[in-house]
Structures are given as C-alpha cells and as structure tokens.
Design a protein around this motif. Sequence first.
Motif, mmCIF file in Angstrom:
data_model
loop_
_atom_site.group_PDB
_atom_site.id
_atom_site.type_symbol
_atom_site.label_atom_id
_atom_site.label_comp_id
_atom_site.label_asym_id
_atom_site.label_seq_id
_atom_site.Cartn_x
_atom_site.Cartn_y
_atom_site.Cartn_z
ATOM 1 N N ALA A 7 34.592 11.830 -18.742
ATOM 2 C CA ALA A 7 34.314 13.175 -18.233
ATOM 3 C C ALA A 7 35.593 14.002 -18.166
ATOM 4 O O ALA A 7 35.587 15.191 -18.523
ATOM 5 N N GLU A 8 36.681 13.397 -17.749
ATOM 6 C CA GLU A 8 37.959 14.107 -17.687
ATOM 7 C C GLU A 8 38.361 14.613 -19.069
ATOM 8 O O GLU A 8 38.801 15.749 -19.231
ATOM 9 N N HIS A 9 38.193 13.776 -20.073
ATOM 10 C CA HIS A 9 38.490 14.181 -21.446
ATOM 11 C C HIS A 9 37.593 15.344 -21.870
ATOM 12 O O HIS A 9 38.044 16.302 -22.486
ATOM 13 N N LEU A 10 36.304 15.260 -21.534
ATOM 14 C CA LEU A 10 35.357 16.299 -21.929
ATOM 15 C C LEU A 10 35.598 17.622 -21.215
ATOM 16 O O LEU A 10 35.236 18.685 -21.728
ATOM 17 N N LEU A 11 36.204 17.577 -20.035
ATOM 18 C CA LEU A 11 36.502 18.800 -19.290
ATOM 19 C C LEU A 11 37.729 19.525 -19.844
ATOM 20 O O LEU A 11 37.959 20.683 -19.512
ATOM 21 N N ASP A 12 38.502 18.847 -20.686
ATOM 22 C CA ASP A 12 39.671 19.461 -21.310
ATOM 23 C C ASP A 12 39.208 20.594 -22.223
ATOM 24 O O ASP A 12 38.334 20.418 -23.065
ATOM 25 N N ASP A 13 39.781 21.760 -22.057
ATOM 26 C CA ASP A 13 39.380 22.941 -22.835
ATOM 27 C C ASP A 13 39.562 22.755 -24.340
ATOM 28 O O ASP A 13 38.883 23.403 -25.131
ATOM 29 N N SER A 14 40.469 21.880 -24.753
ATOM 30 C CA SER A 14 40.731 21.701 -26.182
ATOM 31 C C SER A 14 39.621 20.916 -26.890
ATOM 32 O O SER A 14 39.579 20.875 -28.115
ATOM 33 N N VAL A 15 38.720 20.292 -26.129
ATOM 34 C CA VAL A 15 37.657 19.487 -26.721
ATOM 35 C C VAL A 15 36.660 20.357 -27.470
ATOM 36 O O VAL A 15 36.087 19.957 -28.467
ATOM 37 N N GLY A 16 36.453 21.572 -27.012
ATOM 38 C CA GLY A 16 35.521 22.471 -27.700
ATOM 39 C C GLY A 16 34.326 22.824 -26.849
ATOM 40 O O GLY A 16 34.342 22.666 -25.634
ATOM 41 N N ASP A 17 33.280 23.280 -27.509
ATOM 42 C CA ASP A 17 32.084 23.738 -26.817
ATOM 43 C C ASP A 17 31.396 22.608 -26.066
ATOM 44 O O ASP A 17 31.210 21.521 -26.598
ATOM 45 N N ARG A 18 31.014 22.916 -24.847
ATOM 46 C CA ARG A 18 30.221 21.950 -24.086
ATOM 47 C C ARG A 18 28.751 22.167 -24.414
ATOM 48 O O ARG A 18 28.322 23.283 -24.681
ATOM 49 N N PRO A 19 27.971 21.105 -24.384
ATOM 50 C CA PRO A 19 26.546 21.244 -24.697
ATOM 51 C C PRO A 19 25.800 21.952 -23.565
ATOM 52 O O PRO A 19 26.296 22.066 -22.444
ATOM 53 N N ASP A 20 24.591 22.371 -23.880
ATOM 54 C CA ASP A 20 23.715 22.989 -22.885
ATOM 55 C C ASP A 20 23.020 21.935 -22.031
ATOM 56 O O ASP A 20 22.633 22.205 -20.897
ATOM 57 N N VAL A 21 22.847 20.746 -22.595
ATOM 58 C CA VAL A 21 22.099 19.691 -21.914
ATOM 59 C C VAL A 21 22.542 18.326 -22.435
ATOM 60 O O VAL A 21 22.997 18.208 -23.572
ATOM 61 N N LEU A 22 22.423 17.309 -21.584
ATOM 62 C CA LEU A 22 22.670 15.924 -21.986
ATOM 63 C C LEU A 22 21.333 15.214 -22.118
ATOM 64 O O LEU A 22 20.400 15.470 -21.346
ATOM 65 N N LEU A 23 21.249 14.317 -23.076
ATOM 66 C CA LEU A 23 20.018 13.568 -23.321
ATOM 67 C C LEU A 23 20.393 12.103 -23.545
ATOM 68 O O LEU A 23 21.163 11.800 -24.467
ATOM 69 N N ALA A 24 19.886 11.221 -22.706
ATOM 70 C CA ALA A 24 20.162 9.788 -22.850
ATOM 71 C C ALA A 24 19.377 9.210 -24.017
ATOM 72 O O ALA A 24 18.229 9.580 -24.238
ATOM 73 N N VAL A 25 20.005 8.326 -24.755
ATOM 74 C CA VAL A 25 19.299 7.590 -25.798
ATOM 75 C C VAL A 25 18.405 6.581 -25.082
ATOM 76 O O VAL A 25 18.903 5.713 -24.366
#
Length: 133
Positions: A7-25
């Motif tokens: 989550a910390e990595h995903l919160l980094d602004d350089s990662v790019g666009d965040r999704p609108d929703v999460l979906l578990a496999v």
Amino acid sequence: MLVALFAEHLLDDSVGDRPDVLLAVPADGVRARQRGLEHAEWLTCQLAGYLALPVMVARRRRGVGQAQRGLSRSARLRNLRGSFVIDGPLPAHVALVDDVMTTGATIEQLARCCKQAGARRVDAWVMARTPVC
C-alpha cells in the motif's frame, strides 16, 4: 506487513493512476472452505482500507473448471473460460488483487470479464509471482 509495504508503494505519486475500485480474484469455493480463508479477498479488503478505495466482488460459477494445479497456461485458459461473473457495471479503471500469480491465466480471464462489465483499464496487483518453468 506485506500489505502495508504494498500500500505504501501504491500511495507513491510516481506509481501512476489509482484505480476506481479493487476486485479480489475469487477463489474456488471448495478450496476456500478447505482453507478457511479467501486470501485474495482478505488482501483486497486490507488494501482498500489503506488506499480508501471501494471493493467490488466477482464470483466463480459453480461447477465450471477444475483445479488449476499442474495445468499448462493454455489448459488453464481453456479451463477458466466462462468461470467468472460480475454483477453490475464496473467503473473505468479496476485493479484485480490476488495473492499469487502463476501463469496469469486466471487474471487474464477475469480481466476479460471486467472489460465485458464496462472496465476500460484493468490492472493486476499480486503479492507474489510463481516462477514458470
């Protein structure tokens, strides 16, 4: 700890666009009951909490497909055809969350289902990648 680091990595602004929703496999129902836990669902809920994102649910159709263990990628793709159901339309950008990815066949089939449900972009977020020989 792994979820917090991811989550910390995903919160980094350089990662790019965040999704609108999460979906578990979604796990196979029998195997999930045997284990007592749906790993991907748990991970998805944890990540959603860190990232303040909503969670949507996909289901596996009962009686479709067999266990994936030991199957080649092409056999896995055939085995999973028509296995997933998503109720309702999806937003434009979806992230699929799973604990482990082996050949990517499950993610690919679920991503196709997401596109049919209205998603324009589907990302795959996995905690571990199994080496394929």
